[in-house]
Design an enzyme around this catalytic site. Structure first.
Site, mmCIF file in Angstrom:
data_model
loop_
_atom_site.group_PDB
_atom_site.id
_atom_site.type_symbol
_atom_site.label_atom_id
_atom_site.label_comp_id
_atom_site.label_asym_id
_atom_site.label_seq_id
_atom_site.Cartn_x
_atom_site.Cartn_y
_atom_site.Cartn_z
ATOM 1 C CB ILE A 271 -0.964 0.011 1.199
ATOM 2 C CG1 ILE A 271 -1.908 -1.185 1.120
ATOM 3 C CG2 ILE A 271 -1.772 1.307 1.219
ATOM 4 C CD1 ILE A 271 -2.960 -1.246 2.207
ATOM 5 C CG HIS A 272 2.428 2.300 -3.758
ATOM 6 N ND1 HIS A 272 2.064 3.179 -4.742
ATOM 7 C CD2 HIS A 272 2.122 1.061 -4.221
ATOM 8 C CE1 HIS A 272 1.575 2.505 -5.769
ATOM 9 N NE2 HIS A 272 1.585 1.215 -5.480
ATOM 10 C CB ALA A 273 1.713 7.645 -2.581
#
Length: 86
Positions: free
Chosen positions: A14-16
């Protein structure tokens, strides 16, 4: 309260970008509190920076909980989001 557990399959976790989309989706259910739990840490899905600070990576297992008037619809939408994006 409705919940589901999901194992992250996305290479970057779960990145930006997905965190922003997830936060936006959670805000679309204003009468329902959506939380994401990794290990012993739980944050509201609407809190973007806290969500990203969980450091969720590929292979991590998270529990997503929806509690409120739209919990069933929120759980279904969030489940679909995780399966399609993460």
């Amino acid at each position: 309260m409705k919940a589901f557990t999901y194992t992250i399959e996305d290479e970057l976790g779960i990145h930006a970008r997905p965190a922003g989309l997830l936060s936006k989706l959670a805000r679309s259910f204003p009468d329902t509190v959506v939380t994401v739990t990794k290990g012993d840490k739980t944050v509201k899905a609407t809190q973007l920076m806290k969500l990203m600070n969980l450091g969720i990576k590929k292979g991590d297992q998270v529990t997503v909980t929806a509690e409120g008037d739209s919990e069933e619809a929120a759980r279904a939408a969030l489940r679909d989001f995780f399966e399609e994006n993460l």
